[in-house]
Scaffold this active site. Structure first.
Site, short mmCIF file in Angstrom:
data_model
loop_
_atom_site.label_atom_id
_atom_site.label_comp_id
_atom_site.label_asym_id
_atom_site.label_seq_id
_atom_site.Cartn_x
_atom_site.Cartn_y
_atom_site.Cartn_z
N PHE A 1 0.87 -1.18 0.00
CA PHE A 1 0.00 0.00 0.00
C PHE A 1 0.89 1.22 0.00
O PHE A 1 1.77 1.36 0.87
CB PHE A 1 -0.88 -0.04 1.25
CG PHE A 1 -1.77 1.15 1.48
CD1 PHE A 1 -3.05 1.19 0.95
CD2 PHE A 1 -1.36 2.22 2.27
CE1 PHE A 1 -3.89 2.27 1.20
CE2 PHE A 1 -2.18 3.29 2.52
CZ PHE A 1 -3.46 3.33 1.98
N ALA A 2 0.71 2.12 -0.98
CA ALA A 2 1.62 3.26 -1.13
C ALA A 2 0.87 4.58 -1.11
O ALA A 2 0.33 5.03 -2.13
CB ALA A 2 2.42 3.12 -2.43
N GLY B 1 2.74 12.64 4.75
CA GLY B 1 2.57 11.48 5.60
C GLY B 1 1.22 11.58 6.28
O GLY B 1 0.20 11.08 5.80
N SER B 2 1.20 12.30 7.40
CA SER B 2 -0.06 12.52 8.10
C SER B 2 -1.03 13.35 7.27
O SER B 2 -2.24 13.17 7.33
CB SER B 2 0.21 13.21 9.45
OG SER B 2 1.00 12.38 10.28
N ARG C 1 12.63 -15.63 38.76
CA ARG C 1 13.75 -14.78 39.17
C ARG C 1 13.75 -14.60 40.68
O ARG C 1 12.78 -14.09 41.26
CB ARG C 1 13.63 -13.43 38.47
CG ARG C 1 14.66 -12.39 38.89
CD ARG C 1 16.06 -12.82 38.50
NE ARG C 1 17.01 -11.72 38.68
CZ ARG C 1 18.32 -11.87 38.75
NH1 ARG C 1 18.84 -13.10 38.67
NH2 ARG C 1 19.11 -10.83 38.89
N GLY D 1 14.47 -6.56 34.12
CA GLY D 1 15.70 -5.90 34.56
C GLY D 1 16.74 -5.87 33.46
O GLY D 1 16.43 -5.63 32.29
N GLU E 1 0.48 3.75 9.80
CA GLU E 1 -0.96 3.70 9.56
C GLU E 1 -1.68 4.84 10.26
O GLU E 1 -2.80 4.71 10.75
CB GLU E 1 -1.54 2.33 9.95
CG GLU E 1 -0.96 1.21 9.10
CD GLU E 1 -1.80 -0.05 9.07
OE1 GLU E 1 -3.02 0.04 9.29
OE2 GLU E 1 -1.23 -1.13 8.82
N THR F 1 -0.23 8.44 12.52
CA THR F 1 0.35 8.68 13.84
C THR F 1 -0.75 8.79 14.89
O THR F 1 -1.91 9.11 14.58
CB THR F 1 1.18 9.98 13.86
OG1 THR F 1 0.29 11.10 13.67
CG2 THR F 1 2.25 9.97 12.79
#
Length: 381
Positions: free
Chosen positions: A123-124, A131-132, A268, A339, A363, A365
C-alpha cells in the site's frame, strides 16, 4: 457482546496459535539476527491460507470477516513482529482496496494470486512531503489515451522490496483537493516504476520498507481502483480496517509479553524469594493485564462494526490509538520486570520493546488518531 463466539473462527485462531508457538517461535531469533524470514515459514503461511485470510472464497481466499481477521492477527501478534508485518501488510492495507473497491476485472486478475501468496501486495500513500497530511500528495497521474502516466515518489512502503502489486495513490486533479486523488493498481514490472533500496530501521527486522519511484510510469486505465477522484475516500476505508488489524496485532504482542513477564517474575529470585512476591511487580502485571483486556475489547468492538457494515472511522482510530499505546506501555513494563535481561537481545522482550515503537507512528500517527476521534465526537454534538 464483543467476543469471538464463532466455532470456526475459534478453531482457526487456535490453529494459528499452534503454528506460531511450534513453527515460528523457534525461528524468531534467527529472523532478528539475519533480518530475513526463512522461506519455509512463508511456504507454511501459504499452505495455511493466511495470505488470503480476508480475500473472498470465490477468489481462493478464506473470506474472513473483520472479527475473524482480528482473531487471527491477535494470535500472529504473539511472535516476531517483522514476520507478522509481512502478512498483515499484505492481507490488510495491501489487498483491502482490491477486495472492497476494485472492478471485477481487477479482482479476477489479481486476487487469486494474492490469496495463494504467489504475489505479495503493498500500500503506497506516504510521501516525503505527505505522511499525516495525505491530501498533500505530490505524486501526479495524467491521462493519455487508454493509459495514465504517473510521476512521483512514495516512501516507507512496507513490503516494497518483495511486493509484486501496489495500491498507489496519485493526484489526478489538483484543483479538487481530496476529491482529486485516485487509487491505482500498479505491478512491479510496469515501465517507469522502480523500487529503491531497503530502509535500515530500528525494528521490524525481516519486514522491509523502501521508496517507490515513478518516472513516467505507464498504468492501464483499467487499473484504476474504484472511481477516478475517489482515492482519498478509498484510502480512509482501507486504513480504517488496517488500523483494527494493527490493534489486534498489538493486543497479541501484549499477551505474549504478559506471559513472558509473569513466568520470569516467578522464576527470578532476589533476596531469597521470587520477584513476583513484590507488590511493585504485581501491580505492573495487573496494569499490563487490565490495559490489554481493555484494548482487546475496543478492537473487537470496531471489528464487529465493520462486519455489520457500519462506519468505523472513529472506532478504528480509538482501537489503533489505545492498543498501540498499551503495547508500548506493556513492553516498557516487561523490560523493567526483566531488569538487565530485558535490555539484552537474549530475551525477546528487548525485540518487542523496539518493535512496539513504530505502532504509534505508522498507519496514521497517534496524534492524527486523536484529531480524527476528536473531530468525530465534536461533529456528533
Amino acid at each position: 457482546m464483543f467476543t469471538v463466539k464463532d466455532p470456526e473462527i475459534e478453531q482457526m485462531a487456535q490453529m494459528v496459535h499452534n503454528f506460531v508457538e511450534n513453527e515460528v517461535e523457534p525461528y524468531a531469533q534467527q529472523i532478528e539476527d539475519e533480518d530475513k524470514i526463512p522461506q519455509h515459514l512463508i511456504d507454511q503461511v501459504k499452505e495455511l491460507g493466511l495470505f488470503g485470510m480476508s480475500i473472498p472464497e470465490e477468489f481462493g481466499g478464506i473470506g474472513l470477516g473483520m472479527v475473524g481477521k482480528a482473531a487471527v492477527l491477535e494470535k500472529l501478534g504473539r511472535t516476531h513482529n517483522g514476520f507478522v508485518s509481512l502478512i498483515s501488510a499484505h492481507t490488510g492495507i495491501g489487498s483491502t482496496g482490491l477486495v472492497r473497491l476494485a472492478s471485477p476485472y481487477l479482482k479476477e486478475k489479481y486476487l487469486p494470486d494474492l490469496a495463494a501468496g504467489n504475489k505479495i501486495a503493498a500500500f503506497a500513500l506516504s510521501e516525503p512531503g505527505a505522511g499525516s497530511d495525505a491530501t498533500n500528495l505530490a505524486t501526479r497521474a495524467e491521462k493519455y489515451g487508454d493509459k495514465w502516466i504517473l510521476n512521483g515518489t512514495k516512501h516507507f512502503i512496507t513490503n516494497a522490496p518483495v511486493a509484486d502489486v501496489f495500491t498507489v495513490f496519485a493526484v489526478t486533479d489538483k484543483e479538487k483537493g481530496a476529491k482529486g486523488i485516485t487509487a491505482f493498481l500498479i505491478e512491479r514490472g510496469f515501465p517507469g516504476f522502480t523500487v529503491g533500496k531497503k530502509d535500515k530501521k530500528m525494528g521490524l527486522r525481516g519486514s522491509y520498507t523502501a521508496q517507490l519511484i515513478f518516472e513516467n510510469c505507464e498504468v492501464p486505465d483499467e487499473n484504476v481502483i474504484g472511481d477516478v477522484g475517489m482515492g482519498y475516500v478509498a484510502a480512509l476505508k482501507i486504513l480504517s480496517e488496517g488500523r483494527i488489524g494493527l490493534a489486534a496485532r498489538a493486543v497479541g504482542s501484549c499477551d505474549k509479553l504478559i506471559e513472558l513477564s509473569a513466568k520470569y517474575a516467578q522464576e527470578r529470585i532476589q533476596f531469597g524469594k521470587p520477584i513476583a512476591s513484590n507488590q511493585a511487580i504485581q501491580w505492573m502485571i495487573a496494569d499490563m493485564a487490565t490495559e490489554t483486556e481493555a484494548a482487546r475489547t475496543l478492537t473487537l468492538k470496531a471489528a464487529h462494526l465493520v462486519d455489520e457494515g457500519k462506519k468505523v472511522v472513529k472506532e478504528s482510530s480509538m482501537a489503533k490509538l489505545y492498543a498501540s499505546e498499551v503495547f508500548n506501555r506493556v513492553a516498557d513494563k516487561a523490560v523493567q520486570i526483566h531488569g538487565g535481561m530485558g535490555y539484552v537481545s537474549d530475551y525477546p522482550v528487548e525485540r518487542f520493546y523496539r518493535d512496539a515503537r513504530i505502532t504509534k507512528i505508522y498507519e496514521g500517527t497517534n496524534e492524527i488518531q486523536r484529531l480524527i476521534i476528536s473531530r468525530s465526537v465534536l461533529n456528533e454534538f
